[in-house]
Scaffold this motif. Structure first.
Motif, PDB file in Angstrom:
ATOM      1  N   CYS A  63      10.622 123.711 -38.329  1.00 52.11           N
ATOM      2  CA  CYS A  63      10.957 122.458 -39.031  1.00 52.11           C
ATOM      3  C   CYS A  63      12.466 122.249 -39.091  1.00 52.11           C
ATOM      4  O   CYS A  63      13.208 123.170 -39.433  1.00 52.11           O
ATOM      5  CB  CYS A  63      10.390 122.514 -40.454  1.00 52.11           C
ATOM      6  SG  CYS A  63      11.035 121.257 -41.568  1.00 52.11           S
ATOM      7  N   GLY A  67      11.323 123.935 -43.275  1.00 52.51           N
ATOM      8  CA  GLY A  67       9.989 124.169 -43.843  1.00 52.51           C
ATOM      9  C   GLY A  67       9.617 123.206 -44.948  1.00 52.51           C
ATOM     10  O   GLY A  67       9.114 123.609 -45.992  1.00 52.51           O
ATOM     11  N   CYS A  68       9.840 121.902 -44.722  1.00 54.02           N
ATOM     12  CA  CYS A  68       9.569 120.893 -45.757  1.00 54.02           C
ATOM     13  C   CYS A  68       8.070 120.739 -46.023  1.00 54.02           C
ATOM     14  O   CYS A  68       7.657 120.316 -47.090  1.00 54.02           O
ATOM     15  CB  CYS A  68      10.163 119.546 -45.354  1.00 54.02           C
ATOM     16  SG  CYS A  68       9.304 118.760 -43.958  1.00 54.02           S
ATOM     17  N   LYS A  70       6.155 118.600 -44.740  1.00 54.07           N
ATOM     18  CA  LYS A  70       5.686 117.210 -44.634  1.00 54.07           C
ATOM     19  C   LYS A  70       5.946 116.589 -43.271  1.00 54.07           C
ATOM     20  O   LYS A  70       5.227 115.686 -42.856  1.00 54.07           O
ATOM     21  CB  LYS A  70       6.406 116.350 -45.689  1.00 54.07           C
ATOM     22  CG  LYS A  70       6.011 116.675 -47.106  1.00 54.07           C
ATOM     23  CD  LYS A  70       6.682 115.686 -48.055  1.00 54.07           C
ATOM     24  CE  LYS A  70       6.647 116.210 -49.474  1.00 54.07           C
ATOM     25  NZ  LYS A  70       7.942 116.057 -50.153  1.00 54.07           N
ATOM     26  N   CYS A  71       7.002 117.020 -42.591  1.00 57.54           N
ATOM     27  CA  CYS A  71       7.403 116.333 -41.365  1.00 57.54           C
ATOM     28  C   CYS A  71       6.419 116.620 -40.235  1.00 57.54           C
ATOM     29  O   CYS A  71       5.530 117.463 -40.362  1.00 57.54           O
ATOM     30  CB  CYS A  71       8.814 116.759 -40.967  1.00 57.54           C
ATOM     31  SG  CYS A  71       8.890 118.450 -40.363  1.00 57.54           S
TER      32      CYS A  71
HETATM   33 ZN   LIG Z   1       9.147 120.054 -41.987  1.00 52.86          ZN
END
Ligand SMILES: [Zn+2]
Length: 360
Positions: A63, A67-68, A70-71
């Motif tokens: 990411c 490491g969000c 959501k993306c």
């Molecule tokens: Zn992400």
């Protein structure tokens, strides 16, 4: 590399919050994100979340926000279809030499979209002859390749490989951790508590049992066995059939999950061409292992239930001597049967052997 916008309130990348019941491993991996090394060894018993943790860690590496969760990069990685993630399952009893060479070739590839190319090797402790080829891969990967090796234990021939990796330990989950995970995932607290007791520290088994309503009934059936024995072979045969049927019950839930995994794989293959190495055959092989494992777990849980019936009997103050001998012999036979629960055991013969030795 961890973008501030991607962090949860605890400061941990949201995607690592998926690592449940393993606080030490989660902290270690969070720290590792700041300057990743090229090889990690996720070491511990199966069912403790090693594979989920490997995929979550891969998402944090792939990411752009660290490491969000959501993306697109996170979602694709968590679904195991990001082009910079390769998950290698062993195709047979062990990782084959051909597979090891394929891993070596893959490890040389530069990332397609992300900063890193992550390769996850599942069940690495069974590499056998493939060890030399893999050692070279682990010692000299390009800077952009990160290997995550999942293993239960490291046998002597692989000590050299293991010494090249950063070790991340996974332990059986304590009961209260299992309960809190199950409750968070929607189970009611009393079901979660009884399932956690029977899961022996394994999250995969706890998750299977909690979705499977026959569990409590099966334990009752096992406890009723001593009272139903009458010294005849006919009853032993009848009970054996009944118990064999009972240990197959949780397979329904497992097969549903496996079918959806295969469906997802088929969809993926049609979208981007099958770039997985072992592909469908390796996954089907793993599914068969998982099914055998569920049956063995069921037998183990059944034996433990049987043993508790006899142990309770031992507590009785006025137990006649003959009865005492029979009860002790029953406990010994259950213990012996549990020891015989190795790979490819003949379940029918084992159950008959045991039931013939149990006191009514
Ligand atoms: Zn992400």
């Amino acid at each position: 590399m961890t973008g501030a916008s991607g962090l949860s309130s605890s400061g941990r990348p949201p995607v690592l919050e998926r690592i449940v019941g393993q606080p030490v491993a989660a902290r270690l991996l969070e720290g590792a994100l700041r300057s990743p090394v090229h090889a990690y060894l996720f070491l511990g018993p199966s069912g403790t979340g090693r594979r989920d943790a490997a995929i979550a860690f891969a998402a944090a590496l792939i990411c752009p926000e660290g490491g969000c969760g959501k993306c697109v990069a996170c979602r694709e990685t968590l679904a195991e279809r990001h082009p910079d993630l390769d998950v290698i399952e062993r195709a047979g009893a062990s990782i084959l030499v051909d597979q090891a060479h394929e891993v070596a070739r893959l490890a040389m590839r530069t990332p397609r979209a992300a900063r890193y190319h992550v390769i996850v090797l599942v069940d690495f402790d069974l590499v056998e002859k493939a060890a030399p080829a893999l050692l070279k891969t682990i010692e000299e990967p390009p800077d952009t390749t990160i290997l995550i090796v999942i293993a239960e234990a490291i046998a002597a021939p692989f000590a050299t490989i293991a010494s090249r990796c950063l070790h991340v330990g996974f332990r059986p989950l304590p009961q209260d951790a299992l309960v809190s995970v199950l409750v968070r995932e929607g189970a009611d607290p009393s079901t979660a508590a009884s399932v956690a007791r029977a899961a022996a520290g394994r999250l995969d088994r706890a998750r299977l049992l909690v979705r499977e309503p026959g569990f409590a009934e099966r334990l009752r059936r096992w406890s009723s066995v001593p009272g139903r024995l009458d010294g005849t072979g006919a009853t032993v045969a009848e009970l054996t059939d009944e118990l064999l049927e009972a240990i197959s019950e949780p397979l329904g839930v497992l097969r549903e999950r496996q079918a959806s995994e295969l469906a997802r794989l088929a969809e993926q293959a049609s979208q981007q061409g099958d770039r997985t190495i072992a592909g469908r055959a390796a996954i089907e092989e793993r599914h068969r292992r998982e099914q055998r494992r569920v049956r063995t777990d069921e037998l183990r849980a059944g034996f433990a239930t049987l043993a508790s019936v006899y142990r309770e009997r031992l507590q009785a103050a006025d137990l006649p001597e003959k009865r005492l001998h029979g009860t002790v012999a029953a406990l010994e036979a259950i213990d012996e049967a549990a020891n015989r629960l190795v790979r490819n055991v003949n379940e029918t013969m084992l159950l008959e052997w045991l039931l013939l030795r149990l006191d009514s």
